[in-house]
Design an enzyme around this catalytic site. Structure first.
Site, PDB file in Angstrom:
ATOM      1  N   LYS A   1      -3.301  -5.273  -1.925  1.00  0.00           N
ATOM      2  CA  LYS A   1      -4.028  -6.483  -2.315  1.00  0.00           C
ATOM      3  C   LYS A   1      -3.068  -7.678  -2.364  1.00  0.00           C
ATOM      4  O   LYS A   1      -3.335  -8.721  -1.798  1.00  0.00           O
ATOM      5  CB  LYS A   1      -4.680  -6.258  -3.688  1.00  0.00           C
ATOM      6  CG  LYS A   1      -5.446  -7.432  -4.204  1.00  0.00           C
ATOM      7  CD  LYS A   1      -6.204  -7.104  -5.477  1.00  0.00           C
ATOM      8  CE  LYS A   1      -6.781  -8.373  -6.079  1.00  0.00           C
ATOM      9  NZ  LYS A   1      -7.561  -8.140  -7.284  1.00  0.00           N
TER      10      LYS A   1
ATOM     11  N   GLU B   1       6.734  -0.606  -3.899  1.00  0.00           N
ATOM     12  CA  GLU B   1       6.669   0.698  -3.227  1.00  0.00           C
ATOM     13  C   GLU B   1       6.060   0.561  -1.836  1.00  0.00           C
ATOM     14  O   GLU B   1       6.598   1.065  -0.838  1.00  0.00           O
ATOM     15  CB  GLU B   1       5.806   1.679  -4.046  1.00  0.00           C
ATOM     16  CG  GLU B   1       6.366   2.072  -5.397  1.00  0.00           C
ATOM     17  CD  GLU B   1       5.921   1.153  -6.524  1.00  0.00           C
ATOM     18  OE1 GLU B   1       5.580  -0.022  -6.256  1.00  0.00           O
ATOM     19  OE2 GLU B   1       5.927   1.604  -7.685  1.00  0.00           O
TER      20      GLU B   1
ATOM     21  N   GLY C   1      -8.013  -3.901  -7.774  1.00  0.00           N
ATOM     22  CA  GLY C   1      -7.400  -2.850  -6.956  1.00  0.00           C
ATOM     23  C   GLY C   1      -8.085  -1.496  -7.116  1.00  0.00           C
ATOM     24  O   GLY C   1      -8.443  -0.832  -6.144  1.00  0.00           O
ATOM     25  N   ARG C   2      -8.314  -1.080  -8.356  1.00  0.00           N
ATOM     26  CA  ARG C   2      -8.893   0.253  -8.587  1.00  0.00           C
ATOM     27  C   ARG C   2     -10.381   0.308  -8.256  1.00  0.00           C
ATOM     28  O   ARG C   2     -10.980   1.382  -8.261  1.00  0.00           O
ATOM     29  CB  ARG C   2      -8.614   0.712 -10.021  1.00  0.00           C
ATOM     30  CG  ARG C   2      -9.077  -0.260 -11.082  1.00  0.00           C
ATOM     31  CD  ARG C   2      -8.465   0.076 -12.436  1.00  0.00           C
ATOM     32  NE  ARG C   2      -8.754  -0.907 -13.453  1.00  0.00           N
ATOM     33  CZ  ARG C   2      -8.030  -2.002 -13.681  1.00  0.00           C
ATOM     34  NH1 ARG C   2      -6.985  -2.264 -12.928  1.00  0.00           N
ATOM     35  NH2 ARG C   2      -8.349  -2.827 -14.663  1.00  0.00           N
TER      36      ARG C   2
ATOM     37  N   GLU D   1      -6.550   2.790 -16.301  1.00  0.00           N
ATOM     38  CA  GLU D   1      -6.034   1.435 -16.092  1.00  0.00           C
ATOM     39  C   GLU D   1      -7.060   0.409 -16.597  1.00  0.00           C
ATOM     40  O   GLU D   1      -6.696  -0.682 -17.015  1.00  0.00           O
ATOM     41  CB  GLU D   1      -5.719   1.203 -14.601  1.00  0.00           C
ATOM     42  CG  GLU D   1      -4.747   0.058 -14.370  1.00  0.00           C
ATOM     43  CD  GLU D   1      -4.154   0.033 -12.963  1.00  0.00           C
ATOM     44  OE1 GLU D   1      -3.080   0.625 -12.751  1.00  0.00           O
ATOM     45  OE2 GLU D   1      -4.764  -0.564 -12.066  1.00  0.00           O
TER      46      GLU D   1
ATOM     47  N   HIS E   1      -8.543  29.009 -14.300  1.00  0.00           N
ATOM     48  CA  HIS E   1      -7.373  29.887 -14.367  1.00  0.00           C
ATOM     49  C   HIS E   1      -6.127  29.110 -14.747  1.00  0.00           C
ATOM     50  O   HIS E   1      -5.011  29.553 -14.501  1.00  0.00           O
ATOM     51  CB  HIS E   1      -7.187  30.597 -13.019  1.00  0.00           C
ATOM     52  CG  HIS E   1      -8.330  31.510 -12.710  1.00  0.00           C
ATOM     53  ND1 HIS E   1      -8.381  32.805 -13.161  1.00  0.00           N
ATOM     54  CD2 HIS E   1      -9.491  31.296 -12.054  1.00  0.00           C
ATOM     55  CE1 HIS E   1      -9.519  33.368 -12.768  1.00  0.00           C
ATOM     56  NE2 HIS E   1     -10.221  32.457 -12.100  1.00  0.00           N
TER      57      HIS E   1
ATOM     58  N   LYS F   1       7.675  -2.490 -14.356  1.00  0.00           N
ATOM     59  CA  LYS F   1       8.012  -3.075 -13.047  1.00  0.00           C
ATOM     60  C   LYS F   1       9.188  -4.033 -13.193  1.00  0.00           C
ATOM     61  O   LYS F   1      10.117  -4.023 -12.391  1.00  0.00           O
ATOM     62  CB  LYS F   1       6.824  -3.893 -12.515  1.00  0.00           C
ATOM     63  CG  LYS F   1       5.800  -3.134 -11.727  1.00  0.00           C
ATOM     64  CD  LYS F   1       4.890  -4.173 -11.036  1.00  0.00           C
ATOM     65  CE  LYS F   1       3.481  -3.683 -10.863  1.00  0.00           C
ATOM     66  NZ  LYS F   1       2.566  -4.716 -10.367  1.00  0.00           N
TER      67      LYS F   1
HETATM   68  O1  LIG Z   1      -2.806  -3.293  -3.769  1.00  0.00           O
HETATM   69  P1  LIG Z   1      -1.534  -3.680  -4.423  1.00  0.00           P
HETATM   70  O2  LIG Z   1      -1.427  -5.145  -4.682  1.00  0.00           O
HETATM   71  O3  LIG Z   1      -0.354  -3.187  -3.609  1.00  0.00           O
HETATM   72  O4  LIG Z   1      -1.460  -2.999  -5.833  1.00  0.00           O
HETATM   73  C1  LIG Z   1      -1.469  -1.601  -5.992  1.00  0.00           C
HETATM   74  C2  LIG Z   1      -1.779  -1.178  -7.390  1.00  0.00           C
HETATM   75  O5  LIG Z   1      -0.852  -1.688  -8.327  1.00  0.00           O
HETATM   76  C3  LIG Z   1      -1.499  -2.027  -9.542  1.00  0.00           C
HETATM   77  O6  LIG Z   1      -1.529  -3.412  -9.640  1.00  0.00           O
HETATM   78  C4  LIG Z   1      -0.752  -1.506 -10.735  1.00  0.00           C
HETATM   79  O7  LIG Z   1      -0.533  -0.147 -10.696  1.00  0.00           O
HETATM   80  C5  LIG Z   1      -2.895  -1.447  -9.387  1.00  0.00           C
HETATM   81  O8  LIG Z   1      -3.823  -2.055 -10.181  1.00  0.00           O
HETATM   82  C6  LIG Z   1      -3.118  -1.609  -7.938  1.00  0.00           C
HETATM   83  O9  LIG Z   1      -4.175  -0.830  -7.501  1.00  0.00           O
END
Ligand SMILES: O=P(O)(O)OC[C@H]1O[C@](O)(CO)[C@@H](O)[C@@H]1O
Length: 578
Positions: A213, A219, A273-274, A370, A401, A526
């Site tokens: 987003k 990452e 995002g979620r 979240e 199990h 972060k």
């Molecule tokens: O889509 P982006 O901006 O890479 O963010 C990834 C994820 O990081 C967060 O901001 C935090 O974990 C989530 O809400 C989001 O889904």
């Protein structure tokens, strides 16, 4: 209730608190013997049956929960969401994931503008682009068809699409349309995840989709740069244009990264995002794999649940038959609040009796934890009660199990049992007592009753259990669950299930009076990681001493750097070796 009043200060909340004592006097064993009660604690919508008779509730509890919904202005809050008001107040954003699956002719406004045409412009572009890739008219730099897709993303840009992909992977219609293609996900910044993802893939036939987003997530961006190197090392820099595309709200950064914005698929800041799996985040990679027509069915399933929530009154009695009808996801949200805030059960187990939903619990973990893992109300007042749930789960029967021992005889954990009438992959062996799916479903039907009824010492004595084992073999019972029975698990049903949980979680947040749509809690870690990253670089390249950390962290980093001092300060690019 004024916007600054805490829900826990209202009369319906207090009445529910008092009501807990009455409920504690009853046992599910007794509640379930009342068939009229059981009948009225079942609700059906669009082929899905919800049985909540194994909740520690009476009809009076339900009535009180609806009063709580009223005083929390639940209906108004849902309307505000659907009307595009900026209910995510700390980020000053609308929350409109429902617009992502609205029909082409729907009108959903955000900031005075109907957003549905924009949604469909992107969907049309996804359809067109994914068909070009799937038909082989869009080829890679060496002229080969792109049969493999790697979607790079994390959190909401990963978990939802992974859940839906895993659910569709075994669906006959989806299998047919995915023949010869594969979709993989790269989320963790761990280079091991890179290695696992690209093993066996040929850059010549691979399309990389960078999903973020913000297009700033550490990452995702490092993984994107790593796979860009992987493509360049094999095919040269000009191949990036053919082998890398993006999904983002930040098209400027997409371009800066080196991806042609014409090959980027947009979404908007009113999609959290979620809650983004129904945007290009999920729809694009899934359409590359399964074709747009399959994914459109998924969107339609979610939309059916959205409309149910918006157009129906939450509860109504049908006078001709003494039937209580209510919106399934509203009810689920209220029951969760009851379990967490009144009965004091902090967790929820999500137990799908289908392997196809093996990634459902991890997705809901993010959506729920979240969203509702908050300590203050929407106006910033510290909450005098705990909000949010600890979500976890595994498909049955694997979970049986593993952790069911604790659920049966240890802590009380309300369970969601999710079953499917028709298996995606029926198997029946001649001579077996039942089909393989019936075997699975025998457990789906048995477990909720085992939890509810338990087993008493008297029953054990009658079975001549040795006295020293009686307490060990006793099951207290009275452990609540809900059972959701889906007719099948095709793309449409997967969409329904997703929307039910998304709305349930929003309902919980609306009742608790929190902001379920921000996530400030992920920021602190972060920013500390940024400080560590700078230190690692300075120590490795310039030998700078470790400073600015406490004793413990300094000792750990020192040990880490000393034990890996063979890594050169400015190494050449290296990629995984497997
Ligand atoms: O889509 P982006 O901006 O890479 O963010 C990834 C994820 O990081 C967060 O901001 C935090 O974990 C989530 O809400 C989001 O889904």
């Amino acid at each position: 209730m004024s916007s600054s009043t805490l829900i826990s200060d209202t009369q319906p909340w207090k009445e529910l608190k008092d009501h807990v004592e009455d409920i504690k006097k009853s046992h599910l064993r007794d509640l379930l013997s009342n068939e009229e009660r059981s009948q009225s604690l079942m609700v059906e919508f669009d082929g899905i049956l919800l049985d909540y008779s194994r909740q520690q509730v009476t009809l009076e509890t339900r009535e009180k929960l609806f009063k709580l919904a009223e005083v929390a202005s639940l209906k108004q809050k849902i309307n505000q969401m659907y009307n595009g008001e900026h209910i995510n107040s700390t980020e000053n954003r609308a929350v409109l994931h429902v617009a992502l699956r609205a029909s082409r002719d729907a009108v959903i406004q955000s900031d005075g503008k109907n957003v549905v045409p924009d949604v469909w412009n992107v969907l049309d572009k996804i359809k067109e682009f994914s068909e070009r890739v799937r038909s082989g008219s869009w080829v890679g730099a060496t002229g080969k068809e792109l049969k493999d897709v790697v979607a790079i993303g994390i959190g909401g840009s990963f978990l939802g699409p992974l859940f839906v992909h895993t659910a569709l992977q075994t669906d006959p219609e989806a299998i047919e349309s995915a023949r010869g293609r594969q979709l993989r996900f790269l989320a963790n910044v761990d280079p091991i995840d890179v290695a696992k993802t690209i093993t066996g893939l040929n850059p010549e036939t691979t399309l990389v989709v960078v999903v973020s987003k913000t297009f700033t997530t550490a990452e995702t961006m490092l993984n994107a740069r790593t796979l860009r190197e992987w493509i360049i090392a094999a095919l040269g820099p000009s191949a990036v244009a053919k082998h890398m595309v993006a999904v983002s709200t930040n098209l400027a950064l997409v371009e800066k990264f080196g991806i042609d914005p014409n090959n980027a698929f947009a979404f908007w800041d009113w999609v959290g995002g979620r809650y983004s799996v129904c945007s290009a985040v999920g729809v694009f990679p899934l359409s590359l794999q399964y074709g747009f027509s399959v994914v459109e069915k998924f969107l339609k399933g979610a939309s059916s649940i959205d409309q149910h929530m918006y157009s129906e009154p939450f509860e109504r009695n049908i006078p001709v038959r003494p039937t209580f009808v209510c919106v399934l996801q509203v009810l689920l949200g209220l029951l969760s609040v009851w379990n967490v805030s009144f009965l004091g059960y902090p967790a929820r187990a999500i137990l799908p009796y289908t392997q196809a939903l093996e990634k459902f619990a991890p997705h809901i973990q993010q959506v729920s934890m979240e969203s509702n893992g908050k300590g203050v109300s929407i106006d910033g007042t510290p909450l005098p009660f705990e909000a949010g749930e600890i979500d976890f789960g595994e498909p049955g029967t694997n979970g049986q199990h593993s952790f069911y021992q604790l659920i049966h005889q240890g802590r009380v954990i309300p369970c969601d049992f999710i079953g499917v009438v028709k298996s995606q992959q029926p198997v029946y062996l001649k001579g077996e007592v039942v089909s393989n799916h019936d075997e699975l479903m025998s457990n789906f039907f048995a477990q909720p009753d085992a939890l509810a009824y338990g087993k008493t010492p008297e029953q054990l004595q009658k079975e001549n259990v040795p006295p020293h084992l009686v307490s060990h073999k006793t099951f207290s019972g009275n452990r609540p669950s809900v059972s959701l029975l889906l007719p099948s698990l095709n793309a449409y049903n997967v969409g329904q299930l997703l929307a039910i949980y998304e709305h349930r979680i929003a309902v919980e947040g609306f009742i608790w009076g929190i902001n379920s749509f921000d996530q400030w809690g992920v920021e602190l870690g972060k920013s500390l990681a940024t400080q560590v990253r700078k230190q690692l670089n300075a120590s490795r390249t310039k030998g700078e001493p470790i400073q600015g950390f406490n004793f413990s962290t300094t000792a750990m980093i020192t040990r880490y750097l000393q034990a890996s001092s063979d890594i050169p300060a400015d190494p050449p690019t290296s990629l995984p070796q497997i």
